[in-house]
Design a protein around this motif. Structure first.
Motif, PDB file in Angstrom:
ATOM      1  N   ILE A  56       0.812  -1.349   0.015  1.00 14.96           N
ATOM      2  CA  ILE A  56      -0.160  -0.039   0.053  1.00 14.96           C
ATOM      3  C   ILE A  56       1.025   1.169   0.003  1.00 14.96           C
ATOM      4  N   LEU A  57       0.812   2.130  -0.940  1.00 18.39           N
ATOM      5  CA  LEU A  57       1.596   3.180  -1.093  1.00 18.39           C
ATOM      6  C   LEU A  57       0.656   4.589  -0.463  1.00 18.39           C
ATOM      7  N   THR A  58       1.586   4.986   0.430  1.00 17.27           N
ATOM      8  CA  THR A  58       0.611   6.120   1.099  1.00 17.27           C
ATOM      9  C   THR A  58       1.319   7.543   0.824  1.00 17.27           C
ATOM     10  N   PRO A  59       0.388   8.615   0.917  1.00 19.64           N
ATOM     11  CA  PRO A  59      -1.108   8.435   1.337  1.00 19.64           C
ATOM     12  C   PRO A  59      -1.963   7.747   0.463  1.00 19.64           C
ATOM     13  N   ILE A  60      -2.904   7.150   1.238  1.00 19.94           N
ATOM     14  CA  ILE A  60      -4.110   6.109   0.489  1.00 19.94           C
ATOM     15  C   ILE A  60      -5.467   6.526   1.065  1.00 19.94           C
ATOM     16  N   PHE A  61      -6.164   6.711   0.181  1.00 23.29           N
ATOM     17  CA  PHE A  61      -7.760   6.482   0.342  1.00 23.29           C
ATOM     18  C   PHE A  61      -8.266   5.116   0.126  1.00 23.29           C
ATOM     19  N   MET A  62      -9.081   4.562   1.213  1.00 26.50           N
ATOM     20  CA  MET A  62      -9.474   3.153   1.301  1.00 26.50           C
ATOM     21  C   MET A  62     -11.214   3.059   1.163  1.00 26.50           C
ATOM     22  N   PRO A  63     -11.493   2.669  -0.094  1.00 21.34           N
ATOM     23  CA  PRO A  63     -12.884   2.742  -0.276  1.00 21.34           C
ATOM     24  C   PRO A  63     -13.601   1.849   0.953  1.00 21.34           C
ATOM     25  N   VAL A  64     -15.011   2.312   0.922  1.00 20.02           N
ATOM     26  CA  VAL A  64     -15.367   1.453   2.173  1.00 20.02           C
ATOM     27  C   VAL A  64     -16.364   0.440   1.630  1.00 20.02           C
ATOM     28  N   GLY A  65     -16.093  -0.835   2.048  1.00 19.97           N
ATOM     29  CA  GLY A  65     -16.925  -1.979   1.881  1.00 19.97           C
ATOM     30  C   GLY A  65     -17.936  -2.469   2.929  1.00 19.97           C
ATOM     31  N   THR A  66     -18.618  -1.775   3.491  1.00 17.30           N
ATOM     32  CA  THR A  66     -19.462  -2.031   4.808  1.00 17.30           C
ATOM     33  C   THR A  66     -19.433  -3.518   5.008  1.00 17.30           C
ATOM     34  N   ALA A  67     -19.980  -3.853   4.022  1.00 18.59           N
ATOM     35  CA  ALA A  67     -20.801  -5.555   3.926  1.00 18.59           C
ATOM     36  C   ALA A  67     -20.164  -6.500   3.236  1.00 18.59           C
ATOM     37  N   GLY A  68     -18.922  -6.031   3.102  1.00 15.74           N
ATOM     38  CA  GLY A  68     -17.995  -7.013   2.171  1.00 15.74           C
ATOM     39  C   GLY A  68     -18.117  -6.713   0.780  1.00 15.74           C
ATOM     40  N   THR A  69     -18.736  -5.493   0.424  1.00 14.78           N
ATOM     41  CA  THR A  69     -18.575  -4.873  -0.874  1.00 14.78           C
ATOM     42  C   THR A  69     -18.842  -3.534  -1.149  1.00 14.78           C
ATOM     43  N   VAL A  70     -17.964  -2.900  -1.848  1.00 13.51           N
ATOM     44  CA  VAL A  70     -18.009  -1.655  -2.060  1.00 13.51           C
ATOM     45  C   VAL A  70     -19.208  -1.263  -2.793  1.00 13.51           C
ATOM     46  N   LYS A  71     -20.193  -0.562  -2.421  1.00 11.23           N
ATOM     47  CA  LYS A  71     -21.767  -0.586  -2.843  1.00 11.23           C
ATOM     48  C   LYS A  71     -21.532  -0.071  -4.319  1.00 11.23           C
ATOM     49  N   GLY A  72     -22.379  -0.943  -5.312  1.00 12.22           N
ATOM     50  CA  GLY A  72     -22.336  -0.614  -6.660  1.00 12.22           C
ATOM     51  C   GLY A  72     -21.091  -0.562  -7.589  1.00 12.22           C
ATOM     52  N   VAL A  73     -19.952  -1.558  -6.988  1.00 12.24           N
ATOM     53  CA  VAL A  73     -18.751  -1.628  -7.597  1.00 12.24           C
ATOM     54  C   VAL A  73     -18.355  -2.977  -7.669  1.00 12.24           C
ATOM     55  N   HIS A  74     -18.052  -3.326  -8.920  1.00 10.76           N
ATOM     56  CA  HIS A  74     -17.555  -4.792  -9.318  1.00 10.76           C
ATOM     57  C   HIS A  74     -16.130  -4.932  -8.231  1.00 10.76           C
ATOM     58  N   ILE A  75     -16.013  -6.084  -8.034  1.00 14.03           N
ATOM     59  CA  ILE A  75     -14.579  -6.307  -7.377  1.00 14.03           C
ATOM     60  C   ILE A  75     -13.402  -6.209  -8.277  1.00 14.03           C
ATOM     61  N   SER A  76     -13.595  -6.454  -9.546  1.00  4.88           N
ATOM     62  CA  SER A  76     -12.514  -6.216 -10.666  1.00  4.88           C
ATOM     63  C   SER A  76     -12.437  -4.847 -10.803  1.00  4.88           C
ATOM     64  N   GLU A  77     -13.502  -4.016 -10.738  1.00  2.00           N
ATOM     65  CA  GLU A  77     -13.136  -2.619 -10.940  1.00  2.00           C
ATOM     66  C   GLU A  77     -12.306  -1.791  -9.908  1.00  2.00           C
ATOM     67  N   LEU A  78     -12.606  -2.485  -8.693  1.00  2.00           N
ATOM     68  CA  LEU A  78     -11.632  -1.743  -7.628  1.00  2.00           C
ATOM     69  C   LEU A  78     -10.236  -1.875  -7.850  1.00  2.00           C
ATOM     70  N   SER A  79      -9.709  -2.893  -8.717  1.00  2.00           N
ATOM     71  CA  SER A  79      -8.415  -2.785  -9.117  1.00  2.00           C
ATOM     72  C   SER A  79      -8.056  -1.943 -10.187  1.00  2.00           C
ATOM     73  N   ASP A  80      -8.926  -2.117 -11.289  1.00  2.00           N
ATOM     74  CA  ASP A  80      -9.116  -1.219 -12.657  1.00  2.00           C
ATOM     75  C   ASP A  80     -10.199  -1.164 -13.071  1.00  2.00           C
ATOM     76  N   PRO A  81     -10.740   0.167 -13.021  1.00  4.93           N
ATOM     77  CA  PRO A  81      -9.945   1.453 -13.195  1.00  4.93           C
ATOM     78  C   PRO A  81      -9.772   2.342 -11.719  1.00  4.93           C
ATOM     79  N   ILE A  82     -10.299   1.668 -10.870  1.00 10.50           N
ATOM     80  CA  ILE A  82     -10.084   2.637  -9.534  1.00 10.50           C
ATOM     81  C   ILE A  82      -8.817   2.905  -8.828  1.00 10.50           C
ATOM     82  N   LYS A  83      -8.091   1.660  -9.022  1.00 10.44           N
ATOM     83  CA  LYS A  83      -6.494   1.533  -8.582  1.00 10.44           C
ATOM     84  C   LYS A  83      -6.707   1.669  -6.981  1.00 10.44           C
TER      85      LYS A  83
END
Length: 377
Positions: free
Chosen positions: A26-53
């Motif tokens: 993890i390169l800092t400073p970093i922002f961490m998307p919130v996945g409260t119930a085990g998922t970032v709401k409305g976002v595919h797991i694959s999208e978290l890697s790319d394009p979201i980074k």
């Protein structure tokens, strides 16, 4: 786990660093998307890697404990296996959720907290020990100590008593972790949480106590709960002067792009907030040109790209007019596209901040960036 401090800005306390975990760097400073119930709401797991980074995401002890429940998570082999995210995960201990359940009759006492499920009203009891056990089962790389998040405003006496109880709870968390082992073959590490509301002397006492525990990293809690931004910055400034410089610092639940950049300038390394996805669902889009309320009439016939900066990435082909149409029609795709864009902006923002820290011009860049990114188009 280890933390490498790579650069400190000459004109502020901003830092660039690297956290190494068993699930990646993890390169800092970093922002961490919130996945409260085990998922970032409305976002595919694959999208978290790319394009979201994204480099690390959050889960929540309270919500995952209730659903899907510990039996399911353990049978799956932990949250990483359950949701398919292969990078680092941090779990909030549920302290903030306990704070937010005040109106449901939750009862805080020395032993722990009694509360009712927001799902079915069933009664539950969290203790520092049980929260550590739950986070062992969830399997996050970074787990948070159980604390009480005080409201704002908060009387001095209450803030002091709450802080002292949070410290006692921390000692119990540490003892419990030392009595147990990770369940899935990789390391888990504890972040204690500084409390003390908006009282500088309490924040100083709490930061000194937390620093004395020698944890891998440390968090600052009880802010971004309604206090003025100036108070939040003042408390963060006080605390970062005390917390060890060779350990990562996490400001919980923060916030706007301006909050994040000001926090970075104060020596904070890690941030999280539901704002990018929650505001996306309501039509607020953060872009490199400024903030867009996509519901406004002015975007109805604007066929330019949502943010030209990300035109070559996933969703880059969508126009502002089309996104406005999707959001106003309550189409699921609208919330999904907007969420991806906002998270991509947030991760781009902290990457830009890191690059300017490494270049040595962060303080100068920051002020112009806040004016640009918080400007409403």
């Amino acid at each position: 786990m280890k933390f490498e401090l790579q650069q400190v800005d000459s004109a502020s306390k901003a830092r660039a660093g690297k956290i190494t975990t068993d699930h990646g760097e993890i390169l800092t400073p970093i922002f961490m998307p919130v996945g409260t119930a085990g998922t970032v709401k409305g976002v595919h797991i694959s999208e978290l890697s790319d394009p979201i980074k994204a480099q690390i995401i959050l889960g929540n002890t309270y919500h995952l404990y209730l659903r899907p429940g510990l039996e399911t998570l353990e049978k799956a082999g932990g949250l990483h296996k359950f949701n398919g995210w292969n990078g680092p995960i941090l779990t909030d201990s549920g302290g903030y959720q306990v704070y937010s359940l005040a109106s449901t009759g939750r009862k805080i006492q020395e032993e722990g907290v009694k509360f009712k499920s927001h799902i079915d009203g069933s009664l539950h009891f969290f203790t520092p020990e049980s929260v550590m056990d739950i986070q062992r089962t969830i399997g996050a790389d970074i787990i948070m100590a159980f604390d009480e998040c005080t409201p704002y405003p908060c009387e001095y006496g209450y803030a002091k008593r709450s802080m002292e109880m949070t410290h006692r709870w921390l000692d119990r968390c540490i003892t419990r972790l030392n009595e147990t082992e990770p369940k899935y073959g990789y390391q888990q590490t504890l972040f204690p949480i500084v409390q003390g509301s908006v009282y500088k002397d309490l924040r100083k006492i709490s930061a000194e106590y937390i620093a004395s525990k020698g944890a891998f990293g440390n968090a600052i809690g009880g802010l971004s709960v309604g206090e003025p931004a100036e108070d939040m910055y003042e408390m963060a400034d006080e605390v970062t002067d005390i917390l060890p410089k060779d350990k990562p610092r996490y400001l919980m639940g923060v916030g706007t792009p301006a909050n994040i950049l000001e926090g970075i300038a104060l020596g904070i390394d890690m941030f999280d907030c539901v704002m990018p996805t929650r505001n996306a669902r309501n039509g607020m889009i953060f872009t490199t040109q400024g903030i867009i309320n996509i519901k406004n009439e002015k975007w109805k016939n604007d066929f330019s790209l949502i943010d030209p900066m990300f035109a070559d990435e996933l969703h880059g082909q969508y126009s502002r007019a089309y996104l406005r149409h999707l959001i106003r029609c309550d189409e699921l795709l609208g919330a999904m596209v907007a969420s991806v864009f906002n998270l991509r902006f947030y991760l781009w923002l902290v990457k830009e901040a890191r690059e300017h820290i490494l270049q040595g011009d962060f303080a100068t860049w920051k002020n112009g960036a806040i004016n640009q990114f918080m400007h409403r188009l």
